[in-house]
Design an enzyme around this catalytic site. Structure first.
Site, PDB file in Angstrom:
ATOM      1  CE1 TYR A   1      -3.007   3.200   0.887  1.00 58.24           C
ATOM      2  CE2 TYR A   1      -1.768   3.321   2.946  1.00 58.24           C
ATOM      3  CZ  TYR A   1      -2.667   3.881   2.053  1.00 58.24           C
ATOM      4  OH  TYR A   1      -3.204   5.127   2.300  1.00 58.24           O
TER       5      TYR A   1
ATOM      6  CE  LYS B   1      -2.220   7.318  -1.394  1.00 55.47           C
ATOM      7  NZ  LYS B   1      -3.438   7.781  -2.118  1.00 55.47           N
TER       8      LYS B   1
HETATM    9  N1  LIG Z   1      -7.833   6.806   6.097  1.00 53.89           N
HETATM   10  C1  LIG Z   1      -6.662   7.311   6.456  1.00 53.89           C
HETATM   11  O1  LIG Z   1      -6.304   7.251   7.634  1.00 53.89           O
HETATM   12  C2  LIG Z   1      -5.776   7.988   5.434  1.00 53.89           C
HETATM   13  C3  LIG Z   1      -4.659   8.697   5.892  1.00 53.89           C
HETATM   14  C4  LIG Z   1      -3.852   9.350   4.959  1.00 53.89           C
HETATM   15  C5  LIG Z   1      -4.158   9.310   3.612  1.00 53.89           C
HETATM   16  N2  LIG Z   1      -5.242   8.598   3.190  1.00 53.89           N
HETATM   17  C6  LIG Z   1      -5.528   8.608   1.752  1.00 53.89           C
HETATM   18  O2  LIG Z   1      -6.756   9.284   1.584  1.00 53.89           O
HETATM   19  C7  LIG Z   1      -7.466   8.716   0.489  1.00 53.89           C
HETATM   20  C8  LIG Z   1      -8.846   8.292   0.944  1.00 53.89           C
HETATM   21  O3  LIG Z   1      -8.686   7.339   1.986  1.00 53.89           O
HETATM   22  P1  LIG Z   1      -9.964   6.689   2.692  1.00 53.89           P
HETATM   23  O4  LIG Z   1      -9.553   6.256   4.032  1.00 53.89           O
HETATM   24  O5  LIG Z   1     -11.125   7.582   2.519  1.00 53.89           O
HETATM   25  O6  LIG Z   1     -10.133   5.384   1.774  1.00 53.89           O
HETATM   26  P2  LIG Z   1     -11.434   4.515   1.517  1.00 53.89           P
HETATM   27  O7  LIG Z   1     -10.930   3.152   1.179  1.00 53.89           O
HETATM   28  O8  LIG Z   1     -12.414   4.665   2.611  1.00 53.89           O
HETATM   29  O9  LIG Z   1     -12.067   5.179   0.217  1.00 53.89           O
HETATM   30  C9  LIG Z   1     -11.474   5.060  -1.055  1.00 53.89           C
HETATM   31  C10 LIG Z   1     -12.540   5.339  -2.105  1.00 53.89           C
HETATM   32  O10 LIG Z   1     -11.920   5.208  -3.395  1.00 53.89           O
HETATM   33  C11 LIG Z   1     -12.783   4.465  -4.239  1.00 53.89           C
HETATM   34  N3  LIG Z   1     -12.001   3.758  -5.240  1.00 53.89           N
HETATM   35  C12 LIG Z   1     -11.161   2.715  -5.055  1.00 53.89           C
HETATM   36  N4  LIG Z   1     -10.656   2.310  -6.226  1.00 53.89           N
HETATM   37  C13 LIG Z   1     -11.179   3.127  -7.180  1.00 53.89           C
HETATM   38  C14 LIG Z   1     -11.040   3.213  -8.584  1.00 53.89           C
HETATM   39  N5  LIG Z   1     -10.254   2.361  -9.257  1.00 53.89           N
HETATM   40  N6  LIG Z   1     -11.721   4.180  -9.246  1.00 53.89           N
HETATM   41  C15 LIG Z   1     -12.508   5.062  -8.581  1.00 53.89           C
HETATM   42  N7  LIG Z   1     -12.706   5.008  -7.254  1.00 53.89           N
HETATM   43  C16 LIG Z   1     -12.046   4.052  -6.557  1.00 53.89           C
HETATM   44  C17 LIG Z   1     -13.502   3.487  -3.313  1.00 53.89           C
HETATM   45  O11 LIG Z   1     -14.717   3.016  -3.874  1.00 53.89           O
HETATM   46  C18 LIG Z   1     -13.705   4.334  -2.068  1.00 53.89           C
HETATM   47  O12 LIG Z   1     -14.939   5.016  -2.108  1.00 53.89           O
HETATM   48  C19 LIG Z   1      -6.620   7.568  -0.050  1.00 53.89           C
HETATM   49  O13 LIG Z   1      -5.889   8.031  -1.148  1.00 53.89           O
HETATM   50  C20 LIG Z   1      -5.690   7.239   1.115  1.00 53.89           C
HETATM   51  O14 LIG Z   1      -4.467   6.722   0.646  1.00 53.89           O
HETATM   52  C21 LIG Z   1      -6.067   7.940   4.071  1.00 53.89           C
END
Ligand SMILES: NC(=O)c1ccc[n+]([C@@H]2O[C@H](COP(=O)([O-])OP(=O)(O)OC[C@H]3O[C@@H](n4cnc5c(N)ncnc54)[C@H](O)[C@@H]3O)[C@@H](O)[C@H]2O)c1
Length: 327
Positions: free
Chosen positions: A155, A159
């Protein structure tokens, strides 16, 4: 109505995206906001369905790997800006299926960068993670933006690669691009596979609470609305080509977090003895020991500040999941 910006928000039906898009639609009636999501298992469209009544909100059910549909979408809408959150986000899944993470998180990001280059004149904000920096020992200083990348899971490697592509497109094509690297988020709308909702789910259902290894791994927990505040500020006032770290200054070990949630659930009379449910399991492969983030660039230059009431926000979060798991 003539809108000032036409913004595409990818991953809008996921955890953070669902909060961000609500903020944008409601706070910026002068912007036309388009949410895009492939609606994978991690999405929940019901969180945003009420936004349909706003004239400045539109939803597109599209996978960012589908170049034809993406191209048609950009051709039709000519978005001025992109805020990119769509990703595969669960480390455990990346261990069992690294290729899916490479496809969605790397190729999907490149697809969007190419369309942004072709059609857009505004800003591309790329949402990334502190996990790209690898892990820290207990006495090391928190990661700042200059810290070398050293991802340890498929993962975080995916990223990290997407961050590098964003930086490369900035240098090569002179586009308006920014990346943010944030610590662990918590709050409503998170999938039950993630640590905090999973702990609450186990307590409510009298199931064992699985903790990897010795439970001493440390994470820095940020409330999701604080992340949204930071993204709003960086999108509007951040400097093109820069990276911004986002963290809460709120380090806690996994075992202490579990115990705290157990205490709050006990006080809320949700379980008589939740600590009895704690169960240690084999450690996660490549499990990072500690993450800690230095956000001083964001706090000093752009005046952002995280909340300092972790217990209260955790308690509200528990209330939200208690209500959600009832149905
Ligand atoms: N949750 C955390 O703690 C955290 C922290 C730092 C950064 N992030 C980043 O923030 C972003 C959102 O994270 P999150 O926790 O909301 O993730 P999440 O898994 O809850 O949501 C991801 C969304 O992306 C969509 N998705 C996945 N593959 C896809 C594709 N091929 N085409 C279109 N849509 C697609 C999914 O359907 C989902 O709705 C991510 O990029 C993650 O790396 C998350």
């Amino acid at each position: 109505m003539i809108f000032e910006k036409k913004i595409l928000v990818t991953g809008e039906s996921g955890f953070i995206g669902s909060h961000l898009i609500r903020r944008l639609v409601k706070s910026y009636p002068n912007y036309d906001i388009h949410g895009l999501d492939a609606l994978t298992y991690a999405a929940n469209r019901s969180y945003n369905i009420d936004l349909e009544e706003h004239d400045n909100y539109h939803f597109h059910h599209i996978n960012i790997l589908d170049k034809k549909k993406l191209n048609d979408l950009f051709n039709k809408h000519q978005f001025s800006d992109i805020i990119h959150l769509a990703a595969e986000s669960h480390v455990d899944n990346s261990i069992s299926n690294p290729l899916l993470f490479a496809e969605t998180n790397i190729i999907g990001t490149i697809n969007l960068l190419n369309l942004f280059k072709e059609y857009s004149s505004g800003r591309f904000l790329h949402i990334s993670t502190d996990e790209v920096y690898g892990d820290l020992s207990f006495d090391e200083n928190p990661f700042d933006e200059k810290h070398a990348y050293s991802p340890n899971s498929p993962y975080s490697a995916s990223k990290a690669s997407s961050d590098h592509f964003v930086q490369a497109y900035y240098k090569t094509y002179d586009l308006d691009l920014i990346s943010t690297n944030c610590s662990n988020n918590f709050g409503p709308h998170q999938h039950v596979e993630k640590l905090i909702p999973k702990i609450i789910y186990c307590i409510l259902n009298d199931k064992k609470i699985p903790i990897y290894g010795d439970g001493k791994n440390i994470r820095d927990w940020l409330y999701v609305d604080d992340h949204v505040d930071a993204l709003d500020i960086v999108f509007h006032d951040g400097v093109s080509g820069q990276k911004y770290n986002i963290g809460a200054n709120n380090e806690i070990s996994n075992i202490d977090l579990v115990k705290l949630i157990c205490t709050i659930c006990y006080q809320k009379k949700l379980h008589n003895n939740p600590q009895d449910l704690i169960s240690f399991t084999n450690d996660r492969l490549g499990h990072d020991r500690r993450y800690a983030i230095n956000s001083s660039k964001l706090t000093k230059n752009l005046n952002w500040k995280p909340s300092d009431n972790f217990h209260l926000l955790l308690s509200h979060t528990i209330d939200w999941y208690v209500n959600m798991f009832k149905f």
